[in-house]
Design a protein around this motif. Structure first.
Motif, short mmCIF file in Angstrom:
data_model
loop_
_atom_site.label_atom_id
_atom_site.label_comp_id
_atom_site.label_asym_id
_atom_site.label_seq_id
_atom_site.Cartn_x
_atom_site.Cartn_y
_atom_site.Cartn_z
N ILE A 179 0.83 -1.21 0.00
CA ILE A 179 0.00 0.00 0.00
C ILE A 179 0.87 1.26 0.00
O ILE A 179 0.55 2.24 -0.65
N ASP A 277 -8.57 3.00 1.72
CA ASP A 277 -7.63 1.89 1.98
C ASP A 277 -8.42 0.74 2.59
O ASP A 277 -8.82 0.79 3.75
N THR A 307 -4.73 -4.83 -0.60
CA THR A 307 -3.44 -5.52 -0.47
C THR A 307 -3.67 -7.02 -0.24
O THR A 307 -4.73 -7.42 0.25
N SER A 309 -1.52 -8.53 1.73
CA SER A 309 -0.68 -8.76 2.91
C SER A 309 -1.42 -9.48 4.03
O SER A 309 -0.84 -10.27 4.76
N ARG A 317 4.33 -8.89 -0.92
CA ARG A 317 4.39 -7.49 -1.36
C ARG A 317 3.57 -7.28 -2.64
O ARG A 317 4.09 -6.86 -3.66
C1 LIG Z 1 -4.39 0.75 7.23
C2 LIG Z 1 -3.31 -0.10 6.65
N1 LIG Z 1 -3.08 -0.06 5.33
C3 LIG Z 1 -2.11 -0.80 4.78
C4 LIG Z 1 -1.30 -1.63 5.53
C5 LIG Z 1 -0.17 -2.41 4.93
O1 LIG Z 1 -0.37 -2.83 3.65
P1 LIG Z 1 0.86 -3.40 2.82
O2 LIG Z 1 1.41 -4.59 3.53
O3 LIG Z 1 0.27 -3.70 1.49
O4 LIG Z 1 1.90 -2.32 2.73
C6 LIG Z 1 -1.51 -1.71 6.88
C7 LIG Z 1 -0.66 -2.58 7.69
O5 LIG Z 1 -0.60 -2.58 8.85
C8 LIG Z 1 -2.53 -0.92 7.46
O6 LIG Z 1 -2.73 -0.95 8.77
#
Ligand SMILES: Cc1ncc(COP(=O)(O)O)c(C=O)c1O
Length: 467
Positions: A179, A277, A307, A309, A317
């Motif tokens: 992200i 997000d 994502t 993740s 990633r």
């Molecule tokens: C609100 C939020 N967005 C995105 C992410 C992370 O996403 P990515 O692993 O794709 O960078 C997190 C991870 O803790 C998160 O809390």
């Protein structure tokens, strides 16, 4: 081979062996080549530096005679330990080596970012990855589509439509390496530098640092029980707001339909953009699904981000961003020469995983798994802590918050937990303004622990804090 990269000049007037000798002496004295390092053989170094063997031999001999090197029979040429005074001349490195301080032993780590790796479909993923590594797939070894593999984008589009109501075509999707990387690219596409971004307060620190690193000012907007406070947003000068409506980070409320409509209206009336997000939207355990802002909006006002993740593994990633068409046009104009950051092999594996139906099964399984873990966590907290804590944000996701009714500070609570081999996490760093919530609030991630571990960890925590 040891990195030996002297800058030797044929026409400098100083013989090459002296230049090599001086280079090696300096490297040894400065500690860049430490004691007991085995130097390359004369033959290897002369081939590597394109010098005659004689030149290297003479340089080594000189260093041996001055006590910097030692030739050990049938073993090689070694750097000797130097006298203290010589070492003392060693300049301090600009970057200090990472601290090797012993970390306290932790048995139960309630870290939010940890996921359940035990249920990862290892053999399927391995099989699908292997399929990319046959000669008939060697096309995957070269550069791919800068937006990401088209076939993967098609699968993501389908998935987003039926699961989140996102309306788009694959041409609007850009694959990213997480992200943060997607957000960074987004700000470059929007040419959004040195301006104001409204964010939830508290909110995701990882996004805020991206905005600040693009020279932007953060305008923290308070939350109410349903997410970002819309009245406060109207008072902001910001033309962009970043929100986490599926499961507000870190508080965990799910933004209801009415508030989503109000937020979209704010964007329309202020000619502003919403960055949505949806980082862990796969894991919703209660209530009816509410379509994404992007799907509800049907306007050019929402940028949607997601994502893999949380749903698969963070080390993959892979994230994705759905751009409105006017931003897609900018991307096409100015970013043609940018290469896609995510490996084609991972993209292709993920594409096959989704296309062959494994993804849907995996998500269903993980939803049940995490729901059970969350249920266990909440039950044991209620049973043990009784009225000493309040549970916040338990409708979705992979973490909850605990408001702890205690005289201890957040830091003290973490410290006590750690001394009892339990790790829980602070939320103070997510606030932009000062934390106004009164009692300390602690973040408890449950994805990475088994139900048994959750039970044990929480019991220890209760005893440590209140026993
Ligand atoms: C609100 C939020 N967005 C995105 C992410 C992370 O996403 P990515 O692993 O794709 O960078 C997190 C991870 O803790 C998160 O809390």
């Amino acid at each position: 081979m040891l990195e030996i990269t002297p800058l030797l000049e044929e026409r400098s007037g100083t013989s090459l062996y002296i230049q090599l000798y001086e280079y090696l002496k300096d490297e040894i004295k400065s500690g860049n080549i430490p004691a007991e390092t085995r130097l390359p053989s004369i033959r290897k170094l002369s081939t590597y530096l394109n010098l005659s063997k004689n030149t290297v031999e003479k340089a080594y001999d000189q260093l041996v005679s001055e006590g910097y090197l030692e030739s050990r029979p049938r073993s090689g040429i070694y750097v000797l330990e130097l006298e203290k005074e010589v070492i003392a001349l060693k300049p301090k490195p600009v970057l200090q080596p990472q601290s090797k301080k012993k970390k306290p032993e932790i048995k139960y780590d309630f870290r939010f970012g940890n996921i359940d790796t035990g249920h990862f479909p290892f053999s399927t993923w391995r099989k699908l990855t292997n399929q990319c590594l046959y000669p008939d797939q060697k096309e995957l070894f070269s550069y791919g589509d800068h937006q990401g593999e088209y076939e993967l984008r098609k699968e993501i589009k389908e998935y987003l439509y039926y699961s989140r109501g996102v309306v788009c075509v694959p041409e609007q999707i850009i694959i990213g390496a997480g992200i943060q990387q997607s957000l960074s690219l987004l700000f470059q596409i929007m040419q959004f530098f040195n301006q104001t971004v409204a964010v939830e307060d508290p909110g995701y620190d990882g996004a805020k640092s991206i905005f600040m690193n693009h020279g932007c000012t953060i305008d923290p907007i308070p939350l109410d029980s349903e997410g970002i406070n819309i009245e406060s947003l109207y008072q902001s000068q910001a033309k962009v707001v970043y929100v986490t409506p599926s499961h507000q980070f870190p508080y965990g409320m799910i933004m209801p339909y009415n508030k989503r409509v109000q937020l979209l209206r704010w964007a329309e009336e202020n000619n502003a953009l919403i960055i949505e997000d949806d980082y862990d939207s796969e894991f919703r355990y209660a209530g009816k699904p509410i379509p994404s802002l992007q799907g509800l909006g049907k306007t050019n006002k929402v940028i949607y981000l997601g994502t893999f993740s949380k749903s698969l593994i963070p080390s993959l990633r892979i994230s994705y961003m759905v751009l409105p068409t006017f931003l897609m046009e900018k991307y096409e104009q100015h970013f043609q020469s940018y290469q896609q950051p995510v490996s084609r092999i991972h993209q292709k594996t993920l594409h096959s995983f989704m296309k062959e139906g494994y993804w849907e099964r995996h998500i269903r399984k993980m939803r049940t798994t995490y729901q059970k873990k969350q249920h266990t966590l909440i039950s044991v907290i209620r049973e043990r802590f009784k009225n000493n804590v309040e549970i916040i944000g338990n409708g979705a996701g992979l973490h909850i918050l605990l408001r702890v009714y205690t005289n201890h500070t957040e830091e003290e609570l973490l410290d006590i937990a750690e001394r009892n081999k339990v790790k829980v996490y602070p939320i103070s760093k997510f606030w932009t303004r000062k934390n106004v919530s009164g009692f300390p609030i602690i973040q408890i991630g449950f994805g990475g622990l088994s139900e048994k571990e959750i039970l044990k960890g929480i019991k220890i925590l209760e005893r440590a804090w209140f026993g």
